[in-house]
Design a protein around this motif. Structure first.
Motif, PDB file in Angstrom:
ATOM      1  N   UNK A 292       0.725  -1.299   0.011  1.00 14.89           N
ATOM      2  CA  UNK A 292      -0.107   0.058   0.192  1.00 14.89           C
ATOM      3  C   UNK A 292       0.778   1.307  -0.014  1.00 14.89           C
ATOM      4  N   UNK A 293       2.010   1.123   0.413  1.00 15.44           N
ATOM      5  CA  UNK A 293       2.842   2.416   0.386  1.00 15.44           C
ATOM      6  C   UNK A 293       3.276   2.867  -0.839  1.00 15.44           C
ATOM      7  N   UNK A 294       3.083   2.069  -1.910  1.00  8.30           N
ATOM      8  CA  UNK A 294       3.317   2.441  -3.182  1.00  8.30           C
ATOM      9  C   UNK A 294       1.969   3.084  -4.004  1.00  8.30           C
ATOM     10  N   UNK A 295       0.789   2.887  -3.108  1.00  9.97           N
ATOM     11  CA  UNK A 295      -0.342   3.356  -3.667  1.00  9.97           C
ATOM     12  C   UNK A 295      -0.990   4.493  -2.904  1.00  9.97           C
ATOM     13  N   UNK A 296      -0.251   5.356  -2.293  1.00 11.00           N
ATOM     14  CA  UNK A 296      -0.358   6.503  -1.555  1.00 11.00           C
ATOM     15  C   UNK A 296      -1.091   6.231  -0.045  1.00 11.00           C
ATOM     16  N   UNK A 297      -0.615   4.874   0.253  1.00 13.03           N
ATOM     17  CA  UNK A 297      -1.114   4.462   1.582  1.00 13.03           C
ATOM     18  C   UNK A 297      -2.715   4.101   1.661  1.00 13.03           C
ATOM     19  N   UNK A 298      -3.177   3.899   0.453  1.00 14.88           N
ATOM     20  CA  UNK A 298      -4.674   3.426   0.641  1.00 14.88           C
ATOM     21  C   UNK A 298      -4.614   2.006   1.062  1.00 14.88           C
ATOM     22  N   UNK A 299      -5.387   1.689   1.793  1.00  9.40           N
ATOM     23  CA  UNK A 299      -5.569   0.362   2.511  1.00  9.40           C
ATOM     24  C   UNK A 299      -6.104  -0.799   1.377  1.00  9.40           C
ATOM     25  N   UNK A 300      -5.555  -1.872   1.390  1.00  3.31           N
ATOM     26  CA  UNK A 300      -4.948  -2.742   2.367  1.00  3.31           C
ATOM     27  C   UNK A 300      -5.503  -3.140   3.597  1.00  3.31           C
ATOM     28  N   UNK A 301      -4.807  -3.033   4.856  1.00  2.00           N
ATOM     29  CA  UNK A 301      -5.403  -3.280   5.947  1.00  2.00           C
ATOM     30  C   UNK A 301      -5.399  -1.923   6.925  1.00  2.00           C
ATOM     31  N   UNK A 302      -6.450  -1.280   7.065  1.00  2.00           N
ATOM     32  CA  UNK A 302      -6.767   0.110   7.602  1.00  2.00           C
ATOM     33  C   UNK A 302      -6.107  -0.002   8.871  1.00  2.00           C
ATOM     34  N   UNK A 303      -5.926   1.352   9.206  1.00  2.00           N
ATOM     35  CA  UNK A 303      -4.969   1.455  10.573  1.00  2.00           C
ATOM     36  C   UNK A 303      -6.119   1.507  11.821  1.00  2.00           C
ATOM     37  N   UNK A 304      -7.291   1.787  11.340  1.00  2.00           N
ATOM     38  CA  UNK A 304      -8.494   1.510  12.588  1.00  2.00           C
ATOM     39  C   UNK A 304      -8.763  -0.025  12.635  1.00  2.00           C
ATOM     40  N   UNK A 305      -8.582  -0.918  11.519  1.00  2.00           N
ATOM     41  CA  UNK A 305      -8.552  -2.192  11.967  1.00  2.00           C
ATOM     42  C   UNK A 305      -7.526  -2.852  12.817  1.00  2.00           C
ATOM     43  N   UNK A 306      -6.305  -2.302  12.379  1.00  2.00           N
ATOM     44  CA  UNK A 306      -5.094  -2.479  13.518  1.00  2.00           C
ATOM     45  C   UNK A 306      -5.470  -1.992  14.858  1.00  2.00           C
ATOM     46  N   UNK A 307      -6.137  -1.054  15.015  1.00  2.00           N
ATOM     47  CA  UNK A 307      -6.483  -0.635  16.421  1.00  2.00           C
ATOM     48  C   UNK A 307      -7.324  -1.260  16.810  1.00  2.00           C
ATOM     49  N   UNK A 308      -8.178  -1.916  16.187  1.00  2.00           N
ATOM     50  CA  UNK A 308      -9.483  -2.983  16.772  1.00  2.00           C
ATOM     51  C   UNK A 308      -8.597  -3.995  17.441  1.00  2.00           C
ATOM     52  N   UNK A 309      -7.770  -4.610  16.607  1.00  2.00           N
ATOM     53  CA  UNK A 309      -7.220  -5.818  16.985  1.00  2.00           C
ATOM     54  C   UNK A 309      -6.349  -5.714  18.221  1.00  2.00           C
ATOM     55  N   UNK A 310      -5.601  -4.543  18.145  1.00  2.00           N
ATOM     56  CA  UNK A 310      -4.484  -3.982  19.387  1.00  2.00           C
ATOM     57  C   UNK A 310      -5.625  -3.999  20.622  1.00  2.00           C
ATOM     58  N   UNK A 311      -6.555  -3.428  20.487  1.00  2.00           N
ATOM     59  CA  UNK A 311      -7.420  -3.288  21.485  1.00  2.00           C
ATOM     60  C   UNK A 311      -7.899  -4.537  22.187  1.00  2.00           C
ATOM     61  N   UNK A 312      -8.278  -5.540  21.205  1.00  2.00           N
ATOM     62  CA  UNK A 312      -8.734  -6.736  21.774  1.00  2.00           C
ATOM     63  C   UNK A 312      -7.528  -7.445  22.190  1.00  2.00           C
ATOM     64  N   UNK A 313      -6.461  -7.290  21.772  1.00  2.00           N
ATOM     65  CA  UNK A 313      -5.346  -7.875  22.527  1.00  2.00           C
ATOM     66  C   UNK A 313      -4.950  -7.365  23.827  1.00  2.00           C
ATOM     67  N   UNK A 314      -5.171  -6.084  24.161  1.00  2.00           N
ATOM     68  CA  UNK A 314      -4.973  -5.576  25.263  1.00  2.00           C
ATOM     69  C   UNK A 314      -6.004  -6.105  26.413  1.00  2.00           C
ATOM     70  N   UNK A 315      -7.441  -6.009  25.708  1.00  2.00           N
ATOM     71  CA  UNK A 315      -8.543  -6.533  26.827  1.00  2.00           C
ATOM     72  C   UNK A 315      -8.251  -8.213  26.920  1.00  2.00           C
ATOM     73  N   UNK A 316      -7.695  -9.013  26.319  1.00  2.00           N
ATOM     74  CA  UNK A 316      -7.661 -10.214  26.543  1.00  2.00           C
ATOM     75  C   UNK A 316      -6.610 -10.462  27.584  1.00  2.00           C
ATOM     76  N   UNK A 317      -5.375  -9.452  27.297  1.00  2.00           N
ATOM     77  CA  UNK A 317      -4.150  -9.604  28.203  1.00  2.00           C
ATOM     78  C   UNK A 317      -4.672  -9.116  29.653  1.00  2.00           C
ATOM     79  N   UNK A 318      -5.505  -8.002  29.871  1.00  2.00           N
ATOM     80  CA  UNK A 318      -5.788  -7.527  30.895  1.00  2.00           C
ATOM     81  C   UNK A 318      -6.648  -8.803  31.963  1.00  2.00           C
TER      82      UNK A 318
END
Ligand code: NAD
Length: 290
Positions: free
Chosen positions: A221-247
């Motif tokens: 996606x870097x070669x395409x103006x950073x158009x997703x691909x895998x959107x930053x907000x979806x990564x945020x969703x998964x990182x939040x789920x990881x923190x919820x599970x870790x807690x």
């Protein structure tokens, strides 16, 4: 097979279409999205689920999954597979599985990696949690929608595998982007940086297969103006789920936590929403230490 498919969004629509193309009899339902070609529309989730051998859900989150589960579990045939491919919290996955099992169904949580491109091409990876019997019954469908399915253990373990993988991915993306931005400031050419790291101990899937620097390394996606691909907000969703599970599990995950905080800032305050998650590189590029 007779398949019900609920949640026909960016991921669900091409997955359902591939099943229909492969000769399965697919009935679909979504509150907003239309049915893709080859999929017969149903008037409700319960109607899409009734009388099916396998019912697949591909929904936004655990809350919606629980609501849909309440509606479809009573409508499903005993012995049918309830195959949830959404990414949700481990707790919701286990609660829904318990409810399905109590109703005589075979639950399987099987989130995917591979994104919209993988869903369209039928090359997703499935990580599944549930019984051997459920996994074996779903296997022919995994073969159509994906190229690999790993049985990770009992219910919830598919979600566990997914969030652990994506926690590594988020942390690695940040590490790779901050290193590129540091290299810039040290006067190290990006191509040279790539040539060294991609064949040294700093290499990774991010560096080698999803290079976040435009014009360098793998096409991404870097070669395409950073158009997703895998959107930053979806990564945020998964990182939040990881923190919820870790807690919930009392696991110490400082790097995962830092990654969740950084993606939260990026998405909510720094214009990252709607950009690919590799747009962390232009973010770092513009900043100093302050
Ligand atoms: P999406 O928002 O495009 O699709 C979700 C669909 O569910 C929508 O069409 C919505 O109308 C429908 N829906 C919502 N509530 C419903 C209900 N009660 N009954 C029926 N349908 C309902 O999302 P997506 O990108 O297709 O992602 C689906 C899941 O897959 C998410 O859990 C996501 O985290 C996961 N995932 C996405 C990607 C990706 O790259 N997009 C990659 C891996 C995993």
């Amino acid at each position: 097979m007779k398949v019900g498919f609920i949640g026909l969004g960016n991921m669900g629509a091409p997955m359902a279409a591939n099943l229909a193309k492969a000769g399965h009899e697919v009935t679909g339902f979504d509150v907003a999205a239309p049915c893709p070609e080859g999929v017969t529309p149903a008037a409700s989730a319960a109607e899409a689920a009734a009388g099916r051998e396998v019912v697949i859900t591909m929904l936004p989150n655990g809350e919606i999954l629980r609501a849909v589960a309440d509606e479809i579990i009573p409508a499903m045939n005993k012995g049918a597979v309830f195959l949830d491919c959404s990414t949700v919290d481990v707790e919701s996955a286990r609660a829904v599985a318990e409810q399905a099992e109590a109703a005589g169904l075979l639950p399987l949580d099987a989130p995917v990696s591979g994104g919209v491109g993988g869903a369209q091409a039928g090359t997703l990876t499935f990580m599944a949690g549930g019984s051997e019997e459920a996994f074996a019954k779903a296997a022919p469908l995994f073969e159509v929608m994906g190229q690999k399915a790993v049985h990770c253990g009992p219910s919830g373990n598919g979600q566990a595998a997914k969030i652990c993988n994506n926690m590594i991915l988020g942390v690695t993306m940040i590490a790779t982007c901050e290193a590129f931005a540091l290299a810039d400031k040290l006067g190290l050419d990006r191509q040279k940086m790539y040539d060294v790291v991609s064949t040294s101990s700093g290499y990774s899937w991010v560096m080698n297969a999803y290079t976040p620097a435009p014009g360098i390394g793998a096409s991404s996606p870097a070669d395409n103006g950073y158009k997703p691909g895998f959107a930053a907000e979806l990564m945020l969703k998964d990182l939040r789920l990881a923190q919820q599970a870790a807690e919930a599990a009392d696991a110490d995950t400082p790097m995962g936590q830092a990654a969740a905080e950084l993606y939260e800032r990026f998405v909510e305050h720094e214009g990252g929403r709607g950009m690919d998650f590799s747009a962390m590189l232009p973010r770092f590029e513009k900043r100093g230490r302050g």
